[in-house]
Design an enzyme around this catalytic site. Structure first.
Site, PDB file in Angstrom:
ATOM      1  CB  SER A  17      40.518  44.892  37.894  1.00 54.48           C
ATOM      2  OG  SER A  17      39.148  44.781  37.556  1.00 54.48           O
ATOM      3  CG  HIS A  44      38.837  41.269  37.494  1.00 52.19           C
ATOM      4  ND1 HIS A  44      38.883  42.134  38.565  1.00 52.19           N
ATOM      5  CD2 HIS A  44      39.267  40.075  37.963  1.00 52.19           C
ATOM      6  CE1 HIS A  44      39.301  41.492  39.638  1.00 52.19           C
ATOM      7  NE2 HIS A  44      39.547  40.240  39.298  1.00 52.19           N
ATOM      8  CG  ASP A 136      40.078  39.524  42.900  1.00 60.58           C
ATOM      9  OD1 ASP A 136      40.056  38.672  43.813  1.00 60.58           O
ATOM     10  OD2 ASP A 136      40.251  39.227  41.711  1.00 60.58           O
TER      11      ASP A 136
END
Length: 337
Positions: A17, A44, A136
């Site tokens: 991310s 992401h 995540d």
């Protein structure tokens, strides 16, 4: 894609991310040109932002890299990158794209890729968690380990954002914690036959209590149920939106803030309408009604100010971010720059 030989790993899945683009560039540059495994990557990015990540990684190392379009056969020595606003999942030796529910507020989500890879390839998977906020990827990495695969995590101490690596290490029995310059070598070693610890039981433990029923999905409003899979807790609604506990808390805060801003706007609009009615009554000589409407208008504006003050205070306390903010748009810009 044939089943991997015992002890071999023929699929590498990587999740990142905030700060992930530069880390991935370094990782890909160190992978060998004869890597005997397919590589799939989720980073992401904002759903409406174009991504040049595949182009960046193509130039960074010796392996062919492309943005997934859906339906590609997994091939050794080739990298596929998830496009914006699509989950990248593995099914029957192919890379598929879906518009399934967001997970931890993201689409694409690392967990969706990792979980599908574990189900499709089992012990043949190497999961890699890189820099990023929140958590995540933790549940997906746990699923990979539970299926007999291997887990590599970037050293949180040198990651630009330590949330994702720290969560993975805290919740999963990872095989290697290495700095970014060493990740490519760790992957190559695993693909050649690294022997991870024995798999854990794969039966998910699901539990629901009375408190769970009172928590609504921030995305759709449905009831969330708490699940524990491969030792990691998540929340899932009937539609399929998934949240880690930290991501759920962050999403709840955003929903509460939005509701308070809506209340402020509605109270101010009510004050304006009541003031208009007061003026009309004044013009018709209905002085008592005019005073009543004007008093209610003042109350509505006063209540709007009270809610705004409460929101200002809550922004730094109960609604405050649990971790440093993660700027998806900034990440997307770095991928296109």
């Amino acid at each position: 894609m044939p089943e991997p030989a015992p002890g071999a790993h023929d699929l590498v899945v990587i999740g990142a991310s905030a700060g992930g683009v530069e880390t991935l560039r370094r990782l890909v540059s160190g992978l060998p040109s004869d890597l005997d495994a397919a590589v799939c990557i989720v980073v992401h990015i904002a759903p409406t932002s174009p991504s040049a990540l595949a182009y960046i990684l193509e130039r960074a190392g010796p392996l062919q890299c492309a943005q997934a379009t859906g339906g590609e056969v997994l091939r050794a020595g080739r990298i596929l990158v998830a496009p914006p606003d699509r989950h990248l999942v593995i099914e029957d030796g192919h890379a598929r794209l879906t518009v399934g529910p967001r997970e931890n507020g993201h689409r694409p989500a690392v967990d969706a890729l990792f979980r599908s890879a574990a189900a499709a390839r089992g012990a043949g998977v190497v999961g890699v968690i890189l820099t990023g906020n929140r958590d995540d990827g933790t549940a997906g990495l746990a699923a990979i380990k539970a299926a007999g695969g291997a887990a590599i995590v970037q050293d949180p101490g040198e990651a630009l954002y330590s949330g994702m690596p720290t969560s993975a290490i805290a919740n999963v029995a990872v095989d290697a914690v290495v700095s970014s310059p060493q990740i490519a070598d760790a992957i190559a070693d695993m693909v050649k036959g690294g022997d991870p610890p024995p798999p854990k039981p794969t039966d998910p433990e699901k539990w629901v209590d009375e408190q769970d029923a009172s928590i609504s999905c921030p995305e759709c409003g449905g009831v969330l149920e708490a699940e524990r899979e491969a030792g990691v807790e998540q929340w899932r609604c009937q539609v399929g939106h998934r949240y880690s506990q930290e991501s759920l808390a962050e999403s709840q805060a955003a929903s509460v803030e939005a509701a308070l801003w809506t209340a402020i706007r509605a109270l101010r609009e009510r004050g304006d309408l009541l003031e208009r009615l007061a003026g009309q009554c004044q013009a018709r000589g209905q002085l008592r009604s005019a005073r009543s409407f004007r008093s209610k208008a003042e109350d509505a504006r006063s209540h709007a100010d009270q809610v705004r003050r409460a929101l200002t205070g809550a922004a730094t306390t109960s609604l405050g971010s649990l971790s440093e903010g993660e700027d998806d748009e900034e990440l997307a810009e770095s991928a296109t720059g």
